[in-house]
Design a protein around this motif. Structure first.
Motif, PDB file in Angstrom:
ATOM      1  N   PRO A 214       0.791  -1.240   0.000  1.00  0.00           N
ATOM      2  CA  PRO A 214       0.000   0.000   0.000  1.00  0.00           C
ATOM      3  C   PRO A 214       0.818   1.283   0.000  1.00  0.00           C
ATOM      4  O   PRO A 214       0.486   2.227  -0.728  1.00  0.00           O
ATOM      5  N   TYR A 215       1.877   1.361   0.789  1.00  0.00           N
ATOM      6  CA  TYR A 215       2.610   2.622   0.915  1.00  0.00           C
ATOM      7  C   TYR A 215       3.258   3.021  -0.409  1.00  0.00           C
ATOM      8  O   TYR A 215       3.091   4.146  -0.883  1.00  0.00           O
ATOM      9  N   ASP A 216       3.980   2.087  -1.041  1.00  0.00           N
ATOM     10  CA  ASP A 216       4.617   2.405  -2.319  1.00  0.00           C
ATOM     11  C   ASP A 216       3.601   2.495  -3.445  1.00  0.00           C
ATOM     12  O   ASP A 216       3.711   3.345  -4.343  1.00  0.00           O
ATOM     13  N   ASP A 217       2.612   1.604  -3.430  1.00  0.00           N
ATOM     14  CA  ASP A 217       1.618   1.600  -4.507  1.00  0.00           C
ATOM     15  C   ASP A 217       0.839   2.912  -4.541  1.00  0.00           C
ATOM     16  O   ASP A 217       0.518   3.438  -5.609  1.00  0.00           O
ATOM     17  N   GLU A 218       0.526   3.439  -3.364  1.00  0.00           N
ATOM     18  CA  GLU A 218      -0.167   4.730  -3.277  1.00  0.00           C
ATOM     19  C   GLU A 218       0.704   5.835  -3.865  1.00  0.00           C
ATOM     20  O   GLU A 218       0.216   6.705  -4.609  1.00  0.00           O
ATOM     21  N   LYS A 219       1.999   5.812  -3.554  1.00  0.00           N
ATOM     22  CA  LYS A 219       2.898   6.830  -4.087  1.00  0.00           C
ATOM     23  C   LYS A 219       2.963   6.782  -5.613  1.00  0.00           C
ATOM     24  O   LYS A 219       3.055   7.817  -6.278  1.00  0.00           O
ATOM     25  N   LEU A 220       2.920   5.575  -6.170  1.00  0.00           N
ATOM     26  CA  LEU A 220       3.003   5.426  -7.623  1.00  0.00           C
ATOM     27  C   LEU A 220       1.662   5.679  -8.305  1.00  0.00           C
ATOM     28  O   LEU A 220       1.595   5.740  -9.531  1.00  0.00           O
ATOM     29  N   GLY A 221       0.590   5.810  -7.524  1.00  0.00           N
ATOM     30  CA  GLY A 221      -0.699   6.230  -8.075  1.00  0.00           C
ATOM     31  C   GLY A 221      -1.509   5.161  -8.771  1.00  0.00           C
ATOM     32  O   GLY A 221      -2.422   5.479  -9.543  1.00  0.00           O
ATOM     33  N   PHE A 222      -1.246   3.881  -8.497  1.00  0.00           N
ATOM     34  CA  PHE A 222      -1.954   2.815  -9.205  1.00  0.00           C
ATOM     35  C   PHE A 222      -3.463   2.864  -8.974  1.00  0.00           C
ATOM     36  O   PHE A 222      -4.243   2.436  -9.826  1.00  0.00           O
ATOM     37  N   GLN A 223      -3.887   3.396  -7.818  1.00  0.00           N
ATOM     38  CA  GLN A 223      -5.315   3.468  -7.500  1.00  0.00           C
ATOM     39  C   GLN A 223      -6.074   4.371  -8.468  1.00  0.00           C
ATOM     40  O   GLN A 223      -7.309   4.274  -8.572  1.00  0.00           O
ATOM     41  N   ARG A 224      -5.352   5.196  -9.193  1.00  0.00           N
ATOM     42  CA  ARG A 224      -6.016   6.093 -10.148  1.00  0.00           C
ATOM     43  C   ARG A 224      -6.312   5.408 -11.480  1.00  0.00           C
ATOM     44  O   ARG A 224      -7.111   5.920 -12.273  1.00  0.00           O
ATOM     45  N   VAL A 225      -5.664   4.274 -11.737  1.00  0.00           N
ATOM     46  CA  VAL A 225      -5.832   3.623 -13.045  1.00  0.00           C
ATOM     47  C   VAL A 225      -6.291   2.173 -12.934  1.00  0.00           C
ATOM     48  O   VAL A 225      -6.493   1.499 -13.950  1.00  0.00           O
ATOM     49  N   ALA A 226      -6.433   1.665 -11.723  1.00  0.00           N
ATOM     50  CA  ALA A 226      -6.973   0.318 -11.510  1.00  0.00           C
ATOM     51  C   ALA A 226      -7.775   0.351 -10.213  1.00  0.00           C
ATOM     52  O   ALA A 226      -7.346   0.949  -9.222  1.00  0.00           O
ATOM     53  N   ARG A 227      -8.920  -0.334 -10.205  1.00  0.00           N
ATOM     54  CA  ARG A 227      -9.858  -0.199  -9.091  1.00  0.00           C
ATOM     55  C   ARG A 227      -9.693  -1.265  -8.012  1.00  0.00           C
ATOM     56  O   ARG A 227      -9.857  -0.993  -6.827  1.00  0.00           O
ATOM     57  N   PHE A 228      -9.392  -2.498  -8.424  1.00  0.00           N
ATOM     58  CA  PHE A 228      -9.413  -3.626  -7.500  1.00  0.00           C
ATOM     59  C   PHE A 228      -8.004  -3.960  -7.004  1.00  0.00           C
ATOM     60  O   PHE A 228      -7.070  -4.139  -7.797  1.00  0.00           O
ATOM     61  N   TYR A 229      -7.883  -4.060  -5.683  1.00  0.00           N
ATOM     62  CA  TYR A 229      -6.585  -4.283  -5.028  1.00  0.00           C
ATOM     63  C   TYR A 229      -6.664  -5.606  -4.280  1.00  0.00           C
ATOM     64  O   TYR A 229      -7.488  -5.772  -3.365  1.00  0.00           O
ATOM     65  N   TYR A 230      -5.785  -6.552  -4.685  1.00  0.00           N
ATOM     66  CA  TYR A 230      -5.888  -7.917  -4.175  1.00  0.00           C
ATOM     67  C   TYR A 230      -4.777  -8.280  -3.186  1.00  0.00           C
ATOM     68  O   TYR A 230      -3.686  -7.729  -3.210  1.00  0.00           O
ATOM     69  N   ALA A 231      -5.119  -9.242  -2.325  1.00  0.00           N
ATOM     70  CA  ALA A 231      -4.189  -9.855  -1.383  1.00  0.00           C
ATOM     71  C   ALA A 231      -4.500 -11.353  -1.363  1.00  0.00           C
ATOM     72  O   ALA A 231      -5.603 -11.773  -1.705  1.00  0.00           O
ATOM     73  N   PRO A 232      -3.538 -12.190  -0.990  1.00  0.00           N
ATOM     74  CA  PRO A 232      -2.153 -11.842  -0.632  1.00  0.00           C
ATOM     75  C   PRO A 232      -1.239 -11.872  -1.857  1.00  0.00           C
ATOM     76  O   PRO A 232      -1.585 -12.422  -2.899  1.00  0.00           O
ATOM     77  N   GLY A 233      -0.043 -11.298  -1.686  1.00  0.00           N
ATOM     78  CA  GLY A 233       0.970 -11.372  -2.734  1.00  0.00           C
ATOM     79  C   GLY A 233       1.742 -12.682  -2.607  1.00  0.00           C
ATOM     80  O   GLY A 233       2.892 -12.688  -2.172  1.00  0.00           O
ATOM     81  N   TRP A 234       1.109 -13.768  -3.002  1.00  0.00           N
ATOM     82  CA  TRP A 234       1.675 -15.100  -2.771  1.00  0.00           C
ATOM     83  C   TRP A 234       3.003 -15.334  -3.481  1.00  0.00           C
ATOM     84  O   TRP A 234       3.784 -16.193  -3.096  1.00  0.00           O
ATOM     85  N   TRP A 235       3.265 -14.573  -4.522  1.00  0.00           N
ATOM     86  CA  TRP A 235       4.523 -14.754  -5.262  1.00  0.00           C
ATOM     87  C   TRP A 235       5.699 -14.068  -4.564  1.00  0.00           C
ATOM     88  O   TRP A 235       6.845 -14.354  -4.861  1.00  0.00           O
ATOM     89  N   GLU A 236       5.391 -13.135  -3.647  1.00  0.00           N
ATOM     90  CA  GLU A 236       6.449 -12.423  -2.932  1.00  0.00           C
ATOM     91  C   GLU A 236       6.052 -12.265  -1.470  1.00  0.00           C
ATOM     92  O   GLU A 236       5.658 -11.188  -1.033  1.00  0.00           O
ATOM     93  N   TYR A 237       6.164 -13.370  -0.731  1.00  0.00           N
ATOM     94  CA  TYR A 237       5.780 -13.330   0.683  1.00  0.00           C
ATOM     95  C   TYR A 237       6.659 -12.317   1.423  1.00  0.00           C
ATOM     96  O   TYR A 237       6.158 -11.503   2.200  1.00  0.00           O
ATOM     97  N   ALA A 238       7.967 -12.345   1.179  1.00  0.00           N
ATOM     98  CA  ALA A 238       8.878 -11.401   1.829  1.00  0.00           C
ATOM     99  C   ALA A 238      10.213 -11.419   1.090  1.00  0.00           C
ATOM    100  O   ALA A 238      11.190 -12.009   1.553  1.00  0.00           O
ATOM    101  N   PRO A 239      10.278 -10.773  -0.075  1.00  0.00           N
ATOM    102  CA  PRO A 239      11.478 -10.855  -0.918  1.00  0.00           C
ATOM    103  C   PRO A 239      12.684 -10.143  -0.320  1.00  0.00           C
ATOM    104  O   PRO A 239      12.578  -9.064   0.248  1.00  0.00           O
ATOM    105  N   SER A 240      13.828 -10.768  -0.491  1.00  0.00           N
ATOM    106  CA  SER A 240      15.097 -10.194  -0.041  1.00  0.00           C
ATOM    107  C   SER A 240      15.728  -9.407  -1.187  1.00  0.00           C
ATOM    108  O   SER A 240      15.718  -9.856  -2.340  1.00  0.00           O
ATOM    109  N   ILE A 241      16.243  -8.237  -0.872  1.00  0.00           N
ATOM    110  CA  ILE A 241      16.926  -7.386  -1.853  1.00  0.00           C
ATOM    111  C   ILE A 241      18.413  -7.402  -1.538  1.00  0.00           C
ATOM    112  O   ILE A 241      18.817  -7.478  -0.380  1.00  0.00           O
ATOM    113  N   ASP A 242      19.235  -7.333  -2.575  1.00  0.00           N
ATOM    114  CA  ASP A 242      20.682  -7.509  -2.398  1.00  0.00           C
ATOM    115  C   ASP A 242      21.481  -6.252  -2.668  1.00  0.00           C
ATOM    116  O   ASP A 242      21.134  -5.459  -3.551  1.00  0.00           O
TER     117      ASP A 242
END
Length: 360
Positions: A214-242
């Motif tokens: 939600p925090y990043d998605d809101e900043k990128l404005g996706f709510q203005r161009v798509a209506r339905f927001y789904y959970a859970p993000g099963w493909w990325e439960y908790a991705p590690s960044i390197d």
């Protein structure tokens, strides 16, 4: 008097020695391009935090300079630039490059995988980093875990997903093996850099997209161009960044700089997860209040995706012995963790959720 003179002399000696130690620090400057937009103050902010902490711990002698996508190299070419020695290090996700080796996806996350705590445990106590070292080596980099988003959302859609059939022909921006899993169910998966997702959604080039939460998605404005927001993000439960580091540059570092780099990355890993956990609930409330339609993927859709994921892992293992070997170790750890958390934590979490609902 003699004792006071000795104490005074000692104090002067200490004061004079301190600058000498600072000046003795080896002065090094590295460039650190990243894959994440500078507008995202947690993802890019973590990259900046690593640079700041390394500078602080070396009195400015080890100077890491952060750069956003495209300023030095494109967003999805960071690992290549580090491996080729064009830059000394870079901040990115290993699964962006899984086309080079499917095992790179395990370094970030796999669909229906590990939670944040479980992922950190596997990487640092379950042998994960040792298993992945050879994968990174073949790409010409050293990988240091340096960020984790925690649980992600399932993304934004122009229309509701009620059945598995609703996935047929859906053009969906998704990174990692989540796309390969969904392709088995008829989705047209596309990998697009973060900064390019909004215009693709706005122009109808894609029907949906996932990013983080939600925090990043809101900043990128996706709510203005798509209506339905789904959970859970099963493909990325908790991705590690390197933080990916060029081996030659790494070996040239003084040993205590290597320790400082590891320390700054470990701090960053946990700081990012904590910050998202703090910011996401507030952002989700704002999104729902502004008209976003929050949905949970139906159970039959999740089960179809889970089966598709297991099929994919079997196929990859048949074609890649290293993926099969690392995945087997990862999956055994996952099953142990799932059973433990089911007993020790999930039972309490479920009760607390029920109690909170009754309390309202």
């Amino acid at each position: 008097m003699e004792r006071r003179s000795l104490l005074a002399a000692s104090a002067v000696a200490s004061a004079l020695a301190a600058p000498a130690i600072t000046h003795a620090q080896t002065r090094i400057r590295w460039r650190m391009p990243g894959s994440f937009p500078k507008s995202l103050d947690t993802l890019y902010g973590t990259q900046e935090r690593i640079c700041r902490r390394v500078r602080e711990m070396t009195d400015g002698a080890f100077d890491l300079q952060p750069f956003g996508p495209g300023e030095v190299v494109p967003a999805l070419s960071v690992m290549d630039a580090v491996g080729q020695g064009s830059v000394e290090c870079g901040y990115t996700s290993a699964y962006y490059y899984l086309g080079k080796d499917p095992s790179l996806s395990i370094a970030t996350c796999l669909p229906f995988g590990l939670s944040g705590r479980q992922n950190w445990s596997w990487l640092n106590e379950g042998g994960g980093r040792e298993l992945l070292r050879e994968v990174y080596r073949d790409q010409g980099v050293i990988g240091i875990p340096a960020g984790n988003t925690g649980a992600q959302m399932g993304g934004w859609f122009r229309r509701e997903i009620n059945t598995v059939q609703d996935l047929q022909g859906l053009k969906f921006r998704i990174a990692g093996f989540g796309g390969a899993v969904l392709q088995k169910l008829g989705v047209v998966a596309q990998q697009i850099g973060g900064a390019d997702i909004y215009p693709a959604l706005e122009r109808g080039v894609i029907d949906g997209a996932e990013w983080v939460g939600p925090y990043d998605d809101e900043k990128l404005g996706f709510q203005r161009v798509a209506r339905f927001y789904y959970a859970p993000g099963w493909w990325e439960y908790a991705p590690s960044i390197d933080l990916m580091v060029n081996p030659a540059a790494y070996e040239a570092l003084p040993n205590h700089y290597k320790v400082i780099l590891e320390t700054a990355c470990a701090e960053a890993w946990h700081w990012m997860a904590a910050r998202y956990d703090s910011l996401n609930p507030q952002a989700l409330r704002r999104l729902v209040a502004s008209g976003t339609q929050l949905r949970i993927f139906p159970r039959d859709v999740l089960m179809a995706c889970y089966r598709s994921a297991q099929e994919l892992y079997a196929e990859l293992g048949n074609n890649n012995a290293r993926f099969k070997r690392i995945h087997a170790e990862w999956d055994k750890y996952r099953m142990d963790q799932t059973q433990w958390f089911r007993i020790a934590e999930d039972s309490l979490a479920n009760f607390l959720s029920l109690a909170a609902q009754q309390q309202r």
